[in-house]
Scaffold this motif. Sequence first.
Motif, mmCIF file in Angstrom:
data_model
loop_
_atom_site.group_PDB
_atom_site.id
_atom_site.type_symbol
_atom_site.label_atom_id
_atom_site.label_comp_id
_atom_site.label_asym_id
_atom_site.label_seq_id
_atom_site.Cartn_x
_atom_site.Cartn_y
_atom_site.Cartn_z
ATOM 1 N N MET A 1 38.365 61.963 61.386
ATOM 2 C CA MET A 1 38.622 63.288 60.790
ATOM 3 C C MET A 1 40.121 63.540 60.774
ATOM 4 S SD MET A 1 37.091 66.960 62.026
ATOM 5 C CE MET A 1 37.965 66.895 63.576
ATOM 6 N N THR A 2 40.562 64.027 59.646
ATOM 7 C CA THR A 2 41.985 64.338 59.521
ATOM 8 C C THR A 2 42.360 65.465 60.452
ATOM 9 O OG1 THR A 2 41.938 63.666 57.226
ATOM 10 C CG2 THR A 2 43.795 65.008 57.936
ATOM 11 N N ASP A 3 43.436 65.291 61.191
ATOM 12 C CA ASP A 3 43.894 66.319 62.114
ATOM 13 C C ASP A 3 44.954 67.158 61.428
ATOM 14 O OD1 ASP A 3 44.831 67.897 64.103
ATOM 15 O OD2 ASP A 3 45.346 66.277 65.490
ATOM 16 N N PRO A 4 44.636 68.436 61.116
ATOM 17 C CA PRO A 4 45.607 69.262 60.406
ATOM 18 C C PRO A 4 46.610 69.935 61.310
ATOM 19 C CG PRO A 4 43.537 70.440 60.648
ATOM 20 C CD PRO A 4 43.349 69.109 61.294
ATOM 21 N N ALA A 5 46.569 69.630 62.622
ATOM 22 C CA ALA A 5 47.430 70.348 63.562
ATOM 23 C C ALA A 5 48.906 70.193 63.220
ATOM 24 C CB ALA A 5 47.164 69.863 64.978
ATOM 25 N N ALA A 47 33.813 77.699 48.804
ATOM 26 C CA ALA A 47 32.889 76.695 49.336
ATOM 27 C C ALA A 47 32.856 76.805 50.854
ATOM 28 C CB ALA A 47 33.330 75.301 48.909
ATOM 29 N N SER A 48 31.682 76.904 51.424
ATOM 30 C CA SER A 48 31.578 77.028 52.882
ATOM 31 C C SER A 48 31.882 75.713 53.572
ATOM 32 C CB SER A 48 30.175 77.509 53.275
ATOM 33 O OG SER A 48 29.184 76.593 52.823
ATOM 34 N N LEU A 49 31.488 74.585 52.949
ATOM 35 C CA LEU A 49 31.717 73.257 53.528
ATOM 36 C C LEU A 49 32.392 72.382 52.471
ATOM 37 C CD1 LEU A 49 28.236 72.811 55.265
ATOM 38 C CD2 LEU A 49 30.372 73.535 56.328
ATOM 39 N N PRO A 50 33.685 72.572 52.241
ATOM 40 C CA PRO A 50 34.375 71.822 51.181
ATOM 41 C C PRO A 50 34.329 70.318 51.417
ATOM 42 C CG PRO A 50 35.945 72.950 52.621
ATOM 43 C CD PRO A 50 34.593 73.462 52.991
ATOM 44 N N GLY A 51 34.190 69.570 50.309
ATOM 45 C CA GLY A 51 34.155 68.115 50.402
ATOM 46 C C GLY A 51 32.768 67.539 50.560
ATOM 47 N N LYS A 83 25.916 62.762 57.163
ATOM 48 C CA LYS A 83 25.610 63.666 58.280
ATOM 49 C C LYS A 83 26.837 63.916 59.138
ATOM 50 C CE LYS A 83 22.268 61.057 59.887
ATOM 51 N NZ LYS A 83 22.274 59.960 58.883
ATOM 52 N N THR A 84 27.522 62.842 59.526
ATOM 53 C CA THR A 84 28.706 62.993 60.378
ATOM 54 C C THR A 84 29.811 63.732 59.635
ATOM 55 O OG1 THR A 84 28.158 60.959 61.564
ATOM 56 C CG2 THR A 84 30.414 61.766 61.755
ATOM 57 N N ARG A 85 29.970 63.433 58.353
ATOM 58 C CA ARG A 85 30.988 64.116 57.549
ATOM 59 C C ARG A 85 30.708 65.623 57.520
ATOM 60 N NH1 ARG A 85 34.471 62.925 53.231
ATOM 61 N NH2 ARG A 85 35.471 64.862 52.615
ATOM 62 N N LEU A 86 29.449 65.979 57.332
ATOM 63 C CA LEU A 86 29.090 67.399 57.287
ATOM 64 C C LEU A 86 29.392 68.068 58.621
ATOM 65 C CD1 LEU A 86 25.891 68.877 55.685
ATOM 66 C CD2 LEU A 86 26.736 69.723 57.865
ATOM 67 N N ILE A 87 29.036 67.399 59.716
ATOM 68 C CA ILE A 87 29.259 67.975 61.048
ATOM 69 C C ILE A 87 30.745 68.223 61.281
ATOM 70 C CG2 ILE A 87 29.129 67.496 63.525
ATOM 71 C CD1 ILE A 87 26.498 65.998 62.951
ATOM 72 N N ARG A 88 31.572 67.261 60.927
ATOM 73 C CA ARG A 88 33.008 67.421 61.151
ATOM 74 C C ARG A 88 33.608 68.513 60.268
ATOM 75 N NH1 ARG A 88 34.839 61.008 61.617
ATOM 76 N NH2 ARG A 88 33.724 60.589 63.568
ATOM 77 N N THR A 89 32.983 68.757 59.123
ATOM 78 C CA THR A 89 33.476 69.811 58.237
ATOM 79 C C THR A 89 33.268 71.190 58.841
ATOM 80 O OG1 THR A 89 32.966 68.391 56.342
ATOM 81 C CG2 THR A 89 33.335 70.713 55.869
ATOM 82 N N LEU A 90 32.299 71.325 59.768
ATOM 83 C CA LEU A 90 32.034 72.625 60.400
ATOM 84 C C LEU A 90 33.255 73.163 61.144
ATOM 85 C CD1 LEU A 90 28.454 71.982 61.864
ATOM 86 C CD2 LEU A 90 29.047 73.215 59.771
ATOM 87 N N VAL A 91 34.144 72.258 61.553
ATOM 88 C CA VAL A 91 35.339 72.681 62.290
ATOM 89 C C VAL A 91 36.159 73.680 61.469
ATOM 90 C CG1 VAL A 91 37.505 71.874 63.323
ATOM 91 C CG2 VAL A 91 35.418 70.535 63.599
ATOM 92 N N GLY A 92 36.126 73.545 60.156
ATOM 93 C CA GLY A 92 36.883 74.451 59.292
ATOM 94 C C GLY A 92 36.408 75.889 59.345
ATOM 95 N N LEU A 93 35.232 76.139 59.946
ATOM 96 C CA LEU A 93 34.717 77.502 60.067
ATOM 97 C C LEU A 93 35.178 78.188 61.351
ATOM 98 C CD1 LEU A 93 31.079 76.920 58.760
ATOM 99 C CD2 LEU A 93 32.963 78.055 57.565
#
Length: 488
Positions: A1-5, A47-51, A83-93
């Motif tokens: 997962m890309t770290d945007p920090a 979009a709630s879960l972009p990408g 599945k894993t991609r979707l889970i990691r996208t939740l971090v954006g919320l």
Amino acid sequence: MTDPASTAPAPPAPTTLGELRASGAAFRPVKAEIRANLLARLAAGEASLPGIVGFEDTVVPEVERALIAGHDLVLLGERGQGKTRLIRTLVGLLDEWTPVLAGSELNEHPLHPISVWGRRQIAEHGDATPVGWLHRSERFGEKLATPDTSVGDLIGDVDPIKVAEGRTLGDPETVHYGLVPRTNRGIFSVNELPDLAERIQVALLNVLEERDIQIRGYRVRLPLDLLLVASANPEDYTNRGRIITPLKDRFGTEVRTHYPIELADEIRLLHQEARTSGLGAPDSLPTLDSPVVPEHLAEIVARFTRLVRESSSVDQRSGVSARFAIAALETLAGSAVRRAAVAGETRPVARVVDLPAIVPASRGKVEFADAGSDPDDDRELEVLEHLLRQATAQTFRARCAGLDLTGLQEHFTGGETVESGELVPAAALLGQLGTIPKLAELLGRLGVPEGDQSAEQAAAAVEFALEGLYLTRRLAKDTDGGRTVYGA
């Protein structure tokens, strides 16, 4: 997962508990935080879960309902369904920044400490208690479930070093916390949950229901604040392992994932995920660094993937991962770069001649239904080659239906032939045909922009048309190694 920090703006200003209180900050549980941010995105039409591609009308609404309801959830689906991609996208919320007690192992909120250490810090320092800020990219933890995973890995265990320092064995501060409590106030993911030993799954029961942990009989109650998300593969779910019934009962929502339903979504996913740039040698051959994969070839790869999934020769329980298609498109681009280097072309554009390269490269990603203990490699290759030809023919009919190609066919009426292959550059291929009637219309049908109708793009289009005419029995073809000859 890309770290945007690294690109995130600086955190808010308060650096002590007193300043935090004065700013009007309040403690908000993780699930309430996710719910509020999700509802704000939905209200704004974002979009709630972009990408996430292909789940917009199916999986995403179910996940949204689960998050709004405050449920922990398990995603159930075959391999490579995102599945894993979707889970990691939740971090954006999550909130971009959240305050924590500086030095806390458990990311404790300064207004809601949960450990003996945290409460002592506030008792000793009061409003001067130092406050740090945690970016949402650091509030995600995950564990791939493996048979050797222990309770200590997930929950925690006694730290012998702390005991050796003189603390008593019953002191809660002798505990070395595992991954779950260290993700307190964040999102924790368990990938392939059925592969986790049943006795280890039991350790998650309290996390999901009572929201606390138990460690080797210690009288430790940590009211954890987190969202727990798990993924599972139906094949593992029914054969190699299972999720124990009490644990299944504690997940609020089960969501079934799927492969892209529409062809357009399959192609969109390919363009989003496949890495087809940076494949050349930028120091010595800069022009070979960014191969072009024409739209019709990406469509062939997408159709090929869908045909493999539907084939009776393939084990349907195993599924055919989206990584199959992604790797195939990347192989296609790599083949174009290699061919351009060998043939002396300055601009690599993928052509039909590059398609056969994806068959041996992708064979290992497919489980065949009758493979048994002694797989027939030749038959497996034949199945994949046949399906690739089908995908090419389907794409030709879809892209070129109604297009008049008689002018191209007339080139062969006098017994002429056209040779293609790895060693035939675009200019040489076009030179054998001379003036090609309705070439501009063909390029338009294949989605080639008017400003990019180069010789390489034209050669890719013409070779596709020749292959389509062969597959629809309007031309003959003879292949020998890397040499292909089209004729009447």
